[in-house]
Scaffold this active site. Structure first.
Site, PDB file in Angstrom:
ATOM      1  N   CYS A 176      33.226  20.084  26.446  1.00  0.00           N
ATOM      2  CA  CYS A 176      31.759  20.107  26.415  1.00  0.00           C
ATOM      3  C   CYS A 176      31.264  21.539  26.248  1.00  0.00           C
ATOM      4  O   CYS A 176      31.701  22.439  26.989  1.00  0.00           O
ATOM      5  CB  CYS A 176      31.205  19.508  27.714  1.00  0.00           C
ATOM      6  SG  CYS A 176      29.403  19.608  27.836  1.00  0.00           S
TER       7      CYS A 176
ATOM      8  N   GLU B   5       0.851  -1.193   0.000  1.00  0.00           N
ATOM      9  CA  GLU B   5       0.000   0.000   0.000  1.00  0.00           C
ATOM     10  C   GLU B   5       0.886   1.242   0.000  1.00  0.00           C
ATOM     11  O   GLU B   5       1.941   1.246   0.644  1.00  0.00           O
ATOM     12  CB  GLU B   5      -0.890   0.029   1.252  1.00  0.00           C
ATOM     13  CG  GLU B   5      -1.812  -1.163   1.381  1.00  0.00           C
ATOM     14  CD  GLU B   5      -2.377  -1.328   2.782  1.00  0.00           C
ATOM     15  OE1 GLU B   5      -3.472  -1.859   2.898  1.00  0.00           O
ATOM     16  OE2 GLU B   5      -1.705  -0.933   3.758  1.00  0.00           O
TER      17      GLU B   5
ATOM     18  N   CYS C 197      29.444  22.493  29.819  1.00  0.00           N
ATOM     19  CA  CYS C 197      30.102  22.552  31.134  1.00  0.00           C
ATOM     20  C   CYS C 197      31.624  22.632  31.050  1.00  0.00           C
ATOM     21  O   CYS C 197      32.313  22.618  32.087  1.00  0.00           O
ATOM     22  CB  CYS C 197      29.689  21.353  31.987  1.00  0.00           C
ATOM     23  SG  CYS C 197      30.280  19.765  31.338  1.00  0.00           S
TER      24      CYS C 197
ATOM     25  N   TYR D 202      -7.146   2.130   5.467  1.00  0.00           N
ATOM     26  CA  TYR D 202      -6.299   1.015   5.043  1.00  0.00           C
ATOM     27  C   TYR D 202      -6.205  -0.120   6.054  1.00  0.00           C
ATOM     28  O   TYR D 202      -5.453  -1.064   5.854  1.00  0.00           O
ATOM     29  CB  TYR D 202      -4.880   1.520   4.744  1.00  0.00           C
ATOM     30  CG  TYR D 202      -4.265   2.343   5.858  1.00  0.00           C
ATOM     31  CD1 TYR D 202      -3.842   1.755   7.053  1.00  0.00           C
ATOM     32  CD2 TYR D 202      -4.104   3.720   5.720  1.00  0.00           C
ATOM     33  CE1 TYR D 202      -3.293   2.507   8.070  1.00  0.00           C
ATOM     34  CE2 TYR D 202      -3.553   4.476   6.734  1.00  0.00           C
ATOM     35  CZ  TYR D 202      -3.146   3.865   7.905  1.00  0.00           C
ATOM     36  OH  TYR D 202      -2.606   4.628   8.913  1.00  0.00           O
TER      37      TYR D 202
ATOM     38  N   LYS E 219      10.810   3.770   2.243  1.00  0.00           N
ATOM     39  CA  LYS E 219      10.719   5.192   1.937  1.00  0.00           C
ATOM     40  C   LYS E 219      11.337   5.492   0.567  1.00  0.00           C
ATOM     41  O   LYS E 219      12.427   5.014   0.262  1.00  0.00           O
ATOM     42  CB  LYS E 219      11.437   6.008   3.007  1.00  0.00           C
ATOM     43  CG  LYS E 219      10.774   5.967   4.381  1.00  0.00           C
ATOM     44  CD  LYS E 219       9.408   6.622   4.341  1.00  0.00           C
ATOM     45  CE  LYS E 219       8.834   6.805   5.730  1.00  0.00           C
ATOM     46  NZ  LYS E 219       9.428   7.918   6.458  1.00  0.00           N
TER      47      LYS E 219
ATOM     48  N   CYS F 249      26.547  18.278  34.357  1.00  0.00           N
ATOM     49  CA  CYS F 249      26.366  18.843  33.016  1.00  0.00           C
ATOM     50  C   CYS F 249      24.857  19.023  32.783  1.00  0.00           C
ATOM     51  O   CYS F 249      24.109  18.035  32.748  1.00  0.00           O
ATOM     52  CB  CYS F 249      26.955  17.901  31.971  1.00  0.00           C
ATOM     53  SG  CYS F 249      26.851  18.548  30.288  1.00  0.00           S
TER      54      CYS F 249
ATOM     55  N   CYS G 270      30.706  13.682  26.959  1.00  0.00           N
ATOM     56  CA  CYS G 270      31.059  14.483  28.120  1.00  0.00           C
ATOM     57  C   CYS G 270      30.925  13.575  29.344  1.00  0.00           C
ATOM     58  O   CYS G 270      29.825  13.094  29.637  1.00  0.00           O
ATOM     59  CB  CYS G 270      30.122  15.685  28.252  1.00  0.00           C
ATOM     60  SG  CYS G 270      30.322  16.560  29.826  1.00  0.00           S
TER      61      CYS G 270
ATOM     62  N   LYS H  66       2.172   4.776   1.155  1.00  0.00           N
ATOM     63  CA  LYS H  66       2.214   5.453   2.453  1.00  0.00           C
ATOM     64  C   LYS H  66       1.931   6.933   2.208  1.00  0.00           C
ATOM     65  O   LYS H  66       2.783   7.669   1.717  1.00  0.00           O
ATOM     66  CB  LYS H  66       3.577   5.269   3.106  1.00  0.00           C
ATOM     67  CG  LYS H  66       3.677   5.797   4.516  1.00  0.00           C
ATOM     68  CD  LYS H  66       5.037   5.451   5.107  1.00  0.00           C
ATOM     69  CE  LYS H  66       5.140   5.941   6.540  1.00  0.00           C
ATOM     70  NZ  LYS H  66       5.083   7.418   6.632  1.00  0.00           N
TER      71      LYS H  66
ATOM     72  N   ASP I  98       1.124  10.879   2.923  1.00  0.00           N
ATOM     73  CA  ASP I  98       1.716  11.854   3.838  1.00  0.00           C
ATOM     74  C   ASP I  98       0.603  12.679   4.474  1.00  0.00           C
ATOM     75  O   ASP I  98       0.273  13.777   4.022  1.00  0.00           O
ATOM     76  CB  ASP I  98       2.696  12.753   3.072  1.00  0.00           C
ATOM     77  CG  ASP I  98       3.611  13.506   4.019  1.00  0.00           C
ATOM     78  OD1 ASP I  98       3.692  13.114   5.188  1.00  0.00           O
ATOM     79  OD2 ASP I  98       4.250  14.471   3.574  1.00  0.00           O
TER      80      ASP I  98
END
Length: 693
Positions: A417, A114, A420, A236, A323, A441, A435, A116, A118
């Protein structure tokens, strides 16, 4: 006319107009003019206004809208609305087909393909043939009741045709806005902006894409506006309690007979090669459709085989979404920034010159890690190709070297980082930098608490990211166990500042009395959440929902798990070395051990509760469940095995002790079980085994 005659006329006009709606919107074969239809509709409206008690629940006047909905009630789904696994390559589709063949132990299966679409997923509940409720997907387990707005969609039957339907059933589908009307909507904005420009007013923003516009439309308070938006819907999927149809194809054919709008693009495929032919055909032809589509859904046709294949922790094993190749655009890389996740992982983010891509304006894209930056050799100022992975998450796929600025410098990945300033670490064999400052952090602390309160973990619904951030800034909490020290007095009328990331504007926010009470009650309620979900909520790296369940089932208590050696953890069924290392490291950390003690004192459930009467009858035994059963559901069987100390495996091996065989089990599984000397049980034999405790 007397009232009985009015009643008959209303019924007659209702049936006639619904029939004309069906012919116009689903068959594209109108037999009367718009003027005749509108005249009859106006007559029906006037009669219903004079005799409101005679209005039928499936009256076409409901399509016009006009009701105002101030709040949309959140309601649970009877059947969860599951997401599908995605693939972007045909090789992975072949792998999927191989897993299906192996799982069923036979070549005797077929697929339904089927398109897909949107749009926005919707679940429609019908009672005695009438539309009773329309619910959004939401989080998959519960969604918003938008029935009033959905009734304005003229292709959705308010009353199903025929009489071969059960008293109660559900239908799933995708609500969408046709391309033509979406263009009309934006043309209207452009026209209005010309007028606003002449008056010196700020121009209106164009609608970004049809899907987002559909989603926003369905949540509008005024159903009259929804009716004017000309939304449509393709159905569907069909669901009921009785498994009325034994194949997906037959259930779709029922939807067609019952008057639902089913896209005629679906096809039954006998082999994966036919599936690939279908994909190749629609990859070209989809652009001619009236609705946007971004892929193909492939489902095993037999419902019995779907049941046999079952589910992973997140997705069905009997379906997958392919996709189509993403749209791409070219823009300029302005900068690279870095984000810190809850595990400390650093993600580089490309800051882009805004560009329109697949209907949305893209300003940022993920660069994943240092290896990806090195592979692309992407530099500030480069002209880059941007795609949407799965048409959702933007990513950079290439660099135009010919247009590279002469002064462009190679990117030096950051070493500290960004939140931090702690020196980053990179473990051998891993792509990401981390980190290590997990305790202070800010994004890590915030992320772990957000994960802890999430639906699949502690499900503390009254808390959200903004409130958590406020608590952290005010010093009320430092880690997730501190949530259980909060009191009503701590948070009632609590005020804190928030900064809008887009504008930089600072605003003040306070927690009112009712919200404070809800937060405290939600935290208290979470103490009854079962051990496996608490374990998942701790956010141990690599310990997802399914792994947490396996560990909780095996070790029973948090204390046993904390004391377990690496060897003991890795010996648990389907637990690998990477997971075992992560769990061992987590519980070796003294701060984490103190946090666990705090959670114990708070009264959280940190051991697996046995069902009343359950014993360790199946301790040390491994079962495989296959086929369809009369008195047990497959998940019910698996839960019973786990409750009695047993393990459930997905495939037969030399470690399997029992195969519980139901109807339609693949012959290959029986042959393998026989060859390994594994005991095969039917439902009756399993029940006897269960009762021997």
């Amino acid at each position: 006319m007397n009232k009985a005659e009015v009643k008959d006329l209303i019924a007659s006009l209702t049936e006639e107009l619904n029939h004309h709606n069906y012919l116009y919107y689903q068959k594209s074969k109108p037999v009367i003019s718009d003027y005749e239809f509108d005249t009859k509709l106006k007559e029906l409206e006037q009669l219903e206004q004079q005799y409101p008690d005679l209005k039928l629940p499936y009256s076409p006047t409901s399509r016009v809208g006009g009701d105002i909905t101030k709040e949309f009630e959140t309601v649970p789904h009877k059947y969860p609305m599951l997401s599908l696994g995605n693939t972007y390559s045909k090789e992975e589709l072949m792998d999927f087909d191989g897993r299906v063949r192996k799982g069923l132990g036979t070549d005797d299966y077929e697929y339904i393909c089927e398109l897909k679409f949107d749009g926005v997923a919707i679940s429609l509940k019908y009672e005695n043939g009438y539309l009773d409720r329309a619910i959004t997907r939401g989080d998959g387990t519960k969604g918003d009741d938008i029935t009033t707005n959905v009734k304005t969609i003229r292709s959705i039957p308010l009353k199903v045709q025929g009489n071969d339907y059960p008293p109660s059933f559900e239908v799933r589908g995708e609500v969408f806005m046709p391309k033509e009307f979406f263009k009309e909507l934006n043309d209207g904005v452009l026209k209005e902006n010309k007028q606003r420009e002449s008056e010196g007013k700020t121009p209106l923003t164009l609608y970004a894409n049809a899907r987002n516009t559909t989603s926003g439309t369905l949540k509008m308070q005024d159903s009259k506006i929804v009716a004017d938006r000309k939304l449509d819907c393709y159905l569907y999927s069909y669901l009921d309690d009785s498994d009325t149809y034994n194949t997906h194809e037959k259930s779709i054919q029922f939807l067609e007979r019952a008057g639902f709008n089913v896209s005629q693009t679906y096809r039954k495929c006998q082999t994966i090669d036919e599936v690939l032919e279908y994909i190749n055909h629609w990859d070209q032809e989809r652009h001619k459709l009236a609705v946007e589509t971004d892929g193909v859904v492939i489902k095993v046709n037999s419902l019995a085989q779907q049941s046999e294949l079952g589910f992973t922790a997140k997705n069905p094993r009997w379906a997958i979404s392919y996709k189509f190749k993403s749209e791409s655009a070219v823009t300029i890389l302005k900068d690279i920034t870095y984000q810190v996740g809850r595990t400390g992982a650093i993600t580089p983010v490309a800051e882009l010159e805004p560009v329109l891509l697949a209907g949305t304006t893209v300003k940022r894209a993920s660069l994943h890690n240092a290896n990806e930056i090195e592979r692309l050799d992407v530099r500030i100022g480069d002209s880059v190709n941007v795609e949407k992975g799965g048409e959702i998450i933007p990513k950079i796929t290439g660099v135009n070297l010919e247009s590279r600025p002469s002064n462009a410098q190679k990117v030096s990945y950051l070493t500290e980082c960004p939140e931090c300033n702690t020196t980053l670490v990179r473990k051998e064999g891993e792509a990401s930098h981390y980190c290590p400052n997990k305790d202070t952090c800010p994004p890590q602390v915030q992320g772990r608490i957000e994960h802890f309160i999430s639906r699949n973990a502690m499900n503390i619904e009254s808390l959200g990211p903004r409130t958590i951030a406020g608590f952290l800034r005010r010093g009320l909490i430092k880690n997730l166990s501190d949530l259980y020290t909060l009191t009503f007095e701590d948070i009632n009328n609590l005020q804190f500042e928030e900064t809008d990331e887009a504008t930089g504007e600072v605003s003040k926010r306070s927690i009112k009395e009712k919200s404070a009470q809800n937060i405290i009650e939600s935290i208290e309620k979470s103490k009854s959440i079962p051990f496996e979900r608490v374990l998942f909520g701790l956010g141990i790296r690599y310990v997802g929902k399914t792994v947490a369940e396996k560990l909780a089932q095996h070790f029973v208590t948090i204390d046993r798990l904390m004391k377990a050696s690496f060897e003991e953890i890795v010996s648990v069924h389907e637990i690998g070395e990477r997971i075992a290392e992560s769990v061992s490291a987590f519980f070796a950390d003294e701060d984490n051990r103190q946090m666990i003690e705090a959670l114990k004192e708070a009264g959280l459930s940190l051991e697996t509760e046995k069902k009343e009467g359950a014993a360790d009858t199946f301790k040390g035994l491994t079962f495989v469940v296959s086929g369809v059963f009369e008195t047990f559901g497959r998940d019910e069987l698996k839960n019973l095995i786990k409750q009695h100390g047993g393990k459930v495996a997905s495939g037969i091996s030399s470690k399997t002790n029992y195969l519980i065989a139901g109807a339609n089990m693949g012959p290959a599984k029986k042959e393998k079980a026989d060859s390994l000397g594994i005991t095969i049980l039917d439902e009756s034999s399993f029940r006897e085994l269960l009762q021997n405790d």
